[in-house]
Enzyme design. Structure first.
Site, PDB file in Angstrom:
ATOM      1  N   ASP A  15       0.867  -1.186   0.000  1.00 42.15           N
ATOM      2  CA  ASP A  15       0.000   0.000   0.000  1.00 42.15           C
ATOM      3  C   ASP A  15       0.901   1.233   0.000  1.00 42.15           C
ATOM      4  O   ASP A  15       1.351   1.672  -1.054  1.00 42.15           O
ATOM      5  CB  ASP A  15      -0.919  -0.079   1.217  1.00 42.15           C
ATOM      6  N   ARG A  37     -10.204 -13.199   6.394  1.00 40.76           N
ATOM      7  CA  ARG A  37      -8.995 -13.798   5.819  1.00 40.76           C
ATOM      8  C   ARG A  37      -9.322 -15.045   5.005  1.00 40.76           C
ATOM      9  O   ARG A  37      -8.608 -15.390   4.072  1.00 40.76           O
ATOM     10  CB  ARG A  37      -8.012 -14.189   6.934  1.00 40.76           C
ATOM     11  N   LYS A  51      -1.079  -1.521  -4.688  1.00 40.66           N
ATOM     12  CA  LYS A  51      -2.024  -0.408  -4.844  1.00 40.66           C
ATOM     13  C   LYS A  51      -1.321   0.691  -5.615  1.00 40.66           C
ATOM     14  O   LYS A  51      -0.328   1.244  -5.158  1.00 40.66           O
ATOM     15  CB  LYS A  51      -2.488   0.098  -3.482  1.00 40.66           C
TER      16      LYS A  51
END
Ligand code: IMP
Ligand code: MG
Length: 193
Positions: free
Chosen positions: A116, A178, A144
């Site tokens: 990220d 998850r 990302k």
């Protein structure tokens, strides 16, 4: 039959109001992993790479990518805790469980679930590079796009995603989701949506 209270708290993914669209299906994940496995197998021919995953998000990816590589791989795990909110990292990382295997002279591949801000990976890369591996590369399932201040150095990338908070296939919100097969957008509390 009436639904139990706990079934109400854990609705099926298709009717869970906190879950948005499927971003990557389980089938697409598996297909991409097969491709990445072939690439790694070719790139590391004649060597025995050491795969390192960070608990817990990368566990599913680690299990699948390891089996897609036709080489004598070894696996090791680290646990880090990063300070921040539920959905944002701060960049301050602490090692909670360190590796068992010595990295000296090893061909190390960091197996990451998602990059990220890239802060976690940045910390990890520096930390592992200091242990004198022969080589150090990164295989990230998800990236990302446009979220990193500096372009992350990733040898293998599974999928490039827009800036959305995603769950499933190892990725969580407060330890939930998850075990979803698919990668889905999270639109519940804390997602900013
Ligand atoms: P970074 O340090 O900002 O790159 O964040 C990396 C870590 O934050 C990942 O290894 C995940 O544990 C977590 N993370 C970042 N984005 C997401 C997401 O969309 N869903 C679930 N976890 C995420
Ligand atoms: Mg997490």
């Amino acid at each position: 039959m009436t639904q139990s209270a706990s079934a109400h708290e854990h609705p099926h993914p298709d009717v869970d109001p906190h879950l948005g669209q499927i971003l990557v299906t389980h089938e697409a994940i598996q297909q991409r992993i097969a491709e990445l496995g072939k690439e790694i197998t070719a790139d590391y021919a004649g060597r025995a790479p050491l795969l390192i995953a960070v608990l817990k998000g990368a566990v599913m990816f680690m299990a699948d990518i390891a089996r897609a590589i036709a080489l004598p791989v070894e696996l090791d795990f680290m646990a880090v805790s990063s300070y921040g909110t539920a959905t944002k990292t701060s960049g301050v990382v602490r090692i909670v469980k360190d590796l068992d295997i010595d990295l000296t002279g090893r061909d190390v591949i960091i197996v990451e679930d998602i990059v990220d801000s890239g802060l976690t990976l940045n910390y990890l890369r520096k930390n592992l590079a200091a242990r004198h591996p022969a080589s150090l590369e990164v295989c990230a399932l998800l990236l990302k796009e446009g979220m990193q201040k500096v372009e992350p150095d990733l040898r293998y990338v599974g999928f490039r995603l827009p800036d959305e908070f995603v769950v499933g296939y190892g990725l969580d919100v407060a330890e939930r989701y998850r075990n979803l097969d698919d990668l889905r957008v999270y639109v519940g509390p804390g997602s900013g949506h």
